[in-house]
Every structure is written in structure tokens, then in C-alpha cells.
Design a protein around this motif. Structure first.
Motif, PDB file in Angstrom:
ATOM      1  N   GLY A   1      45.555  61.258  42.540  1.00  0.00           N
ATOM      2  CA  GLY A   1      45.052  60.597  41.446  1.00  0.00           C
ATOM      3  C   GLY A   1      43.923  59.739  41.836  1.00  0.00           C
ATOM      4  N   GLN A   2      43.726  59.035  43.215  1.00  0.00           N
ATOM      5  CA  GLN A   2      42.614  58.384  43.664  1.00  0.00           C
ATOM      6  C   GLN A   2      41.422  59.211  44.131  1.00  0.00           C
ATOM      7  OE1 GLN A   2      44.631  56.481  46.499  1.00  0.00           O
ATOM      8  NE2 GLN A   2      45.638  54.802  45.113  1.00  0.00           N
ATOM      9  N   ALA A   3      41.446  60.764  44.080  1.00  0.00           N
ATOM     10  CA  ALA A   3      40.399  61.235  44.883  1.00  0.00           C
ATOM     11  C   ALA A   3      39.387  61.623  43.767  1.00  0.00           C
ATOM     12  CB  ALA A   3      40.961  62.628  45.080  1.00  0.00           C
ATOM     13  N   GLN A   4      38.038  61.800  44.242  1.00  0.00           N
ATOM     14  CA  GLN A   4      36.948  61.968  43.588  1.00  0.00           C
ATOM     15  C   GLN A   4      36.823  63.509  43.115  1.00  0.00           C
ATOM     16  OE1 GLN A   4      34.887  59.137  46.344  1.00  0.00           O
ATOM     17  NE2 GLN A   4      33.360  59.432  44.825  1.00  0.00           N
ATOM     18  N   ILE A   5      37.408  64.328  44.094  1.00  0.00           N
ATOM     19  CA  ILE A   5      37.129  65.661  44.122  1.00  0.00           C
ATOM     20  C   ILE A   5      38.586  66.407  44.731  1.00  0.00           C
ATOM     21  CG2 ILE A   5      35.780  65.888  46.205  1.00  0.00           C
ATOM     22  CD1 ILE A   5      34.301  68.311  44.714  1.00  0.00           C
ATOM     23  N   VAL A   6      39.095  67.298  44.152  1.00  0.00           N
ATOM     24  CA  VAL A   6      40.277  67.990  44.611  1.00  0.00           C
ATOM     25  C   VAL A   6      39.941  69.769  44.732  1.00  0.00           C
ATOM     26  CG1 VAL A   6      42.693  68.844  44.018  1.00  0.00           C
ATOM     27  CG2 VAL A   6      42.011  66.749  43.420  1.00  0.00           C
ATOM     28  N   PHE A   7      40.272  70.200  45.935  1.00  0.00           N
ATOM     29  CA  PHE A   7      39.921  71.528  46.151  1.00  0.00           C
ATOM     30  C   PHE A   7      41.121  72.392  46.232  1.00  0.00           C
ATOM     31  CE2 PHE A   7      36.189  69.477  47.901  1.00  0.00           C
ATOM     32  CZ  PHE A   7      35.251  69.996  47.364  1.00  0.00           C
ATOM     33  N   SER A   8      41.289  73.553  45.489  1.00  0.00           N
ATOM     34  CA  SER A   8      42.306  74.387  45.783  1.00  0.00           C
ATOM     35  C   SER A   8      42.058  76.064  45.985  1.00  0.00           C
ATOM     36  CB  SER A   8      43.358  74.397  44.592  1.00  0.00           C
ATOM     37  OG  SER A   8      42.754  74.873  43.371  1.00  0.00           O
ATOM     38  N   ASN A   9      43.046  76.736  46.456  1.00  0.00           N
ATOM     39  CA  ASN A   9      42.512  77.984  46.847  1.00  0.00           C
ATOM     40  C   ASN A   9      42.605  78.769  45.539  1.00  0.00           C
ATOM     41  OD1 ASN A   9      42.447  80.407  49.043  1.00  0.00           O
ATOM     42  ND2 ASN A   9      44.200  81.102  47.270  1.00  0.00           N
ATOM     43  N   GLY A  10      43.378  78.712  44.540  1.00  0.00           N
ATOM     44  CA  GLY A  10      43.561  79.414  43.446  1.00  0.00           C
ATOM     45  C   GLY A  10      44.359  80.824  43.674  1.00  0.00           C
TER      46      GLY A  10
ATOM     47  N   ILE B   1      37.888  71.990  42.052  1.00  0.00           N
ATOM     48  CA  ILE B   1      37.344  73.046  42.384  1.00  0.00           C
ATOM     49  C   ILE B   1      38.034  74.269  42.938  1.00  0.00           C
ATOM     50  CG2 ILE B   1      35.390  73.918  43.837  1.00  0.00           C
ATOM     51  CD1 ILE B   1      34.682  71.985  41.906  1.00  0.00           C
ATOM     52  N   VAL B   2      38.057  75.391  42.521  1.00  0.00           N
ATOM     53  CA  VAL B   2      38.908  76.653  42.949  1.00  0.00           C
ATOM     54  C   VAL B   2      37.795  77.271  43.932  1.00  0.00           C
ATOM     55  CG1 VAL B   2      39.997  78.681  42.222  1.00  0.00           C
ATOM     56  CG2 VAL B   2      40.352  76.770  40.832  1.00  0.00           C
ATOM     57  N   ALA B   3      38.317  77.188  45.269  1.00  0.00           N
ATOM     58  CA  ALA B   3      37.441  77.544  46.304  1.00  0.00           C
ATOM     59  C   ALA B   3      37.331  79.105  46.098  1.00  0.00           C
ATOM     60  CB  ALA B   3      37.842  77.069  47.572  1.00  0.00           C
ATOM     61  N   SER B   4      38.176  79.858  45.636  1.00  0.00           N
ATOM     62  CA  SER B   4      38.283  81.432  45.722  1.00  0.00           C
ATOM     63  C   SER B   4      37.330  81.968  44.368  1.00  0.00           C
ATOM     64  CB  SER B   4      39.642  81.873  45.705  1.00  0.00           C
ATOM     65  OG  SER B   4      40.155  81.806  44.600  1.00  0.00           O
ATOM     66  N   ARG B   5      36.867  81.092  43.426  1.00  0.00           N
ATOM     67  CA  ARG B   5      36.159  81.720  42.335  1.00  0.00           C
ATOM     68  C   ARG B   5      34.987  82.471  42.756  1.00  0.00           C
ATOM     69  NH1 ARG B   5      33.394  77.568  37.641  1.00  0.00           N
ATOM     70  NH2 ARG B   5      32.885  79.332  36.356  1.00  0.00           N
TER      71      ARG B   5
ATOM     72  N   ASN C   1      31.185  77.609  47.160  1.00  0.00           N
ATOM     73  CA  ASN C   1      31.931  76.892  46.052  1.00  0.00           C
ATOM     74  C   ASN C   1      32.249  75.486  46.350  1.00  0.00           C
ATOM     75  OD1 ASN C   1      32.107  78.965  44.194  1.00  0.00           O
ATOM     76  ND2 ASN C   1      33.846  79.957  45.229  1.00  0.00           N
ATOM     77  N   ILE C   2      32.454  75.342  47.657  1.00  0.00           N
ATOM     78  CA  ILE C   2      32.670  74.046  48.063  1.00  0.00           C
ATOM     79  C   ILE C   2      31.528  73.154  48.289  1.00  0.00           C
ATOM     80  CG2 ILE C   2      33.327  72.504  50.381  1.00  0.00           C
ATOM     81  CD1 ILE C   2      35.263  74.930  51.036  1.00  0.00           C
ATOM     82  N   ALA C   3      30.366  73.722  48.626  1.00  0.00           N
ATOM     83  CA  ALA C   3      29.125  72.935  48.760  1.00  0.00           C
ATOM     84  C   ALA C   3      28.677  72.574  47.268  1.00  0.00           C
ATOM     85  CB  ALA C   3      28.096  73.920  49.448  1.00  0.00           C
ATOM     86  N   LYS C   4      28.622  73.583  46.514  1.00  0.00           N
ATOM     87  CA  LYS C   4      28.268  73.333  44.900  1.00  0.00           C
ATOM     88  C   LYS C   4      29.122  72.312  44.423  1.00  0.00           C
ATOM     89  CE  LYS C   4      28.046  75.459  40.346  1.00  0.00           C
ATOM     90  NZ  LYS C   4      28.148  76.788  39.719  1.00  0.00           N
TER      91      LYS C   4
END
Length: 316
Positions: free
Chosen positions: A84-93, A114-118, A159-162
Motif C-alpha cells: 500500500g505504501q509502494a510507488q510501483i509494484v512489479f509482478s511476474n504475471g 508492472i507485469v514484467a513478462s508482458r 519492461n522494468i526500465a519502462k
């Protein structure tokens, strides 16, 4: 009463001017004085990738740490608060984190996810290098372990960099430079893996692992993997399927038998007893190791696994 100003205090004015000049002349020093971007990654392998791209501008928290299994993870209230406090969340998908949407809802998260496997085409059981499993999953289930192919991880990095550029536009040049540097290391890794397997005849490239986690590796590097469990460790291997696998190991004289770091070793031990094949050791599939063990990063994990696999199939 006389009022003191910077103009009447030459030493103070000079210090202020020097500080401003340093800040303007050194964007790096200026950036380091700002608070880092708060990022959350779903599991340890993805967390390492985010750290590589984010560098010092990003503070990364990982939900499923080294040695833990994301397939059966249950988020805690403290982790929901962290999200809840994060500015960005990354998952694999690709269905890897079946708990993610529920967690984002519980946390009331409204930021970037951000779904890293997109952009990666998912493999299914029949397409993943001919590696059948004996769990209860149907062939329609996607394999989420896309990071087992190094070229796929280059897509993750993009995807992470974007995503980080969207969250922190002022740091975008830094993220893109970090991504380019890391991708150069990934290309070298991919070349090395292909060279190690090229020295082994295709008919010998057969491996048994605990669960069906290496389909993308199989597809990328021409290796046949078989497993008693499906793409999730949450599935159960059937007695009939295990018996079928034992017969196949004997028939094809498969020498490489591995347990994974997140798996219960008893099933592989049973298969080893029934086939007479001694387990060759441990692989890291869904999780990194602690810093003191051999796979604390993605690059070291892939090198360690490839060395272990190629030695085992050669009977070393």
C-alpha cells in the motif's frame, strides 16, 4: 537593530553559492539526496532484476524472499501495508502470483503495477521442449517460469526500465543506462549457456526435476525436462504418473536427476531409489539463494544451474 543578510556576511554567501554550484554541477549528488523510489517485487528473482535496473535510485522490497515458494505464498497484513505504501509494484504475471490481485485489493493499492513478462509468448506443456509432467494440470495451463530463458529476461529488463521511467521521469536516463549494461551481461550469459550445451549431443540432453519449472530453458537451449509435478508446486504428483516417469527414466537411461531448492526432496529421492539414479544435487528454479549460497543473483543462478545440469547429463 541591524539585520544581517547574506550580502553583509560574505562567508555565508560564499558557502550558499558553493552548495548551489555543486548541486547544479553534479546531478548524481543531487539525486542521492532525494528519497529513493519505493518499489515492491513479488519474488526474489524479480527483485534482483529490479535492483539491477533501479540502482541507487530505487529501494526494492521483496514479498517472497530467497528460499521461499511463490506458488504457495500467503501475504501477511504487514506485507499488504508495504504494498500500500509502494510507488510501483512489479509482478511476474503468467499466473505465477495467483494471490497478487487479491493483495493489491486488500492493500488499496492505486499505483503502477508492472507485469514484467508482458510481451512474452507463454509456453504451455506441449510446447515446452517435450517435457511431460505427471501432476493434475491440463495442457491449457501456461508455464509462468519465463525467466528461465535468458532472452526472455531481456524483455523483463525492458519492461522494468519502462515502468521505472514512468514512476520517476527524472531518473529515466539512469534506468536506461543500467538496463543496457545489464542486458550486455545477459547476452554474454546466453552465449555461454549455448556453448556449454553445444558440446553435448542432443540425445543426451535429458533431465528430471522436481516440478515443471524449466520449460523455457528447455525451449531456448534444446534440453528435455521431465517432472513428477506440474508448473505449480501446489499440484500433487499421481502414483500412476510417477510410475510412468520411472519407466521412462529406465528406458531412456536418463542420468540427471535434480531436486529444486523450494521442493520437498522426498519425491525425487523415491524416484532415485526406484530407478537406481542418484540425485545429482539441487537446482534453483523459482527462488534465489541467500548470499552465502551459490545463487544469490539471477546471473549466478543461471550459471550455477547450467554447470550442474551439463555435468550431470555427462555423468560427471
Amino acid at each position: 537593530m541591524t539585520r544581517t543578510t547574506s550580502s553583509s556576511n560574505p562567508r555565508r554567501a560564499a558557502l550558499i553559492a558553493t552548495g548551489l554550484s555543486l548541486a547544479l554541477a553534479s546531478p548524481t549528488l543531487w539525486a542521492q539526496a532525494t528519497a529513493p523510489v519505493k518499489a515492491v517485487a513479488s519474488f526474489s528473482i524479480l527483485g534482483d532484476l529490479v535492483r539491477q535496473v533501479g540502482g541507487e535510485r530505487v529501494a526494492v522490497e521483496v514479498l517472497v524472499g530467497p528460499g521461499s515458494d511463490a506458488h504457495v505464498f500467503q501475504p501477511t497484513p504487514a506485507q499488504a501495508k508495504l504494498v500500500g505504501q509502494a510507488q510501483i509494484v512489479f509482478s511476474n504475471g503468467l499466473g505465477f502470483e495467483g494471490w497478487m490481485s487479491r493483495l493489491l485489493g486488500t492493500a488499496g493499492y492505486k499505483g503502477r503495477h508492472i507485469v514484467a513478462s508482458r510481451g512474452i509468448k507463454p509456453l504451455h506443456d506441449e510446447a515446452a521442449g517435450g517435457h511431460p509432467h505427471t501432476g493434475g494440470h491440463g495442457h491449457e495451463e501456461a508455464d509462468p517460469h519465463a525467466w528461465q530463458s535468458v532472452p526472455n529476461v531481456m524483455v523483463y529488463v525492458g519492461n522494468i526500465a519502462k515502468g521505472l521511467c514512468e514512476a520517476d521521469a527524472s531518473g529515466c536516463d539512469s534506468y536506461q543506462r543500467n538496463a543496457a549494461t545489464y542486458n550486455a551481461g545477459l547476452k554474454a550469459l546466453d552465449t555461454d549457456i549455448r556453448a556449454l550445451w553445444a558440446a553435448i549431443p542432443a540425445t543426451q540432453r535429458k533431465v528430471i526435476t522436481s516440478h515443471d519449472a524449466f520449460g523455457y530453458y528447455a525451449s531456448a537451449y534444446g534440453v528435455k525436462f521431465l517432472a513428477p509435478q506440474g508448473v505449480s508446486t501446489d499440484s500433487e504428483a499421481s502414483a500412476k504418473g510417477v510410475a510412468q516417469l520411472v519407466r521412462q527414466i529406465k528406458k531412456e537411461q536418463i542420468k540427471a536427476l535434480f531436486v529444486e531448492s523450494i521442493s520437498d526432496p522426498r519425491l525425487i529421492a523415491q524416484i532415485g531409489r526406484e530407478t537406481g539414479v542418484k540425485p545429482a544435487g539441487e537446482l534453483f528454479s523459482d527462488s534465489l539463494s541467500d548470499a552465502k549460497d551459490p545463487a544469490p543473483s539471477y546471473l549466478t543462478m543461471m550459471r550455477f544451474n547450467t554447470t550442474a545440469l551439463t555435468q550431470a547429463v555427462r555423468g560427471e
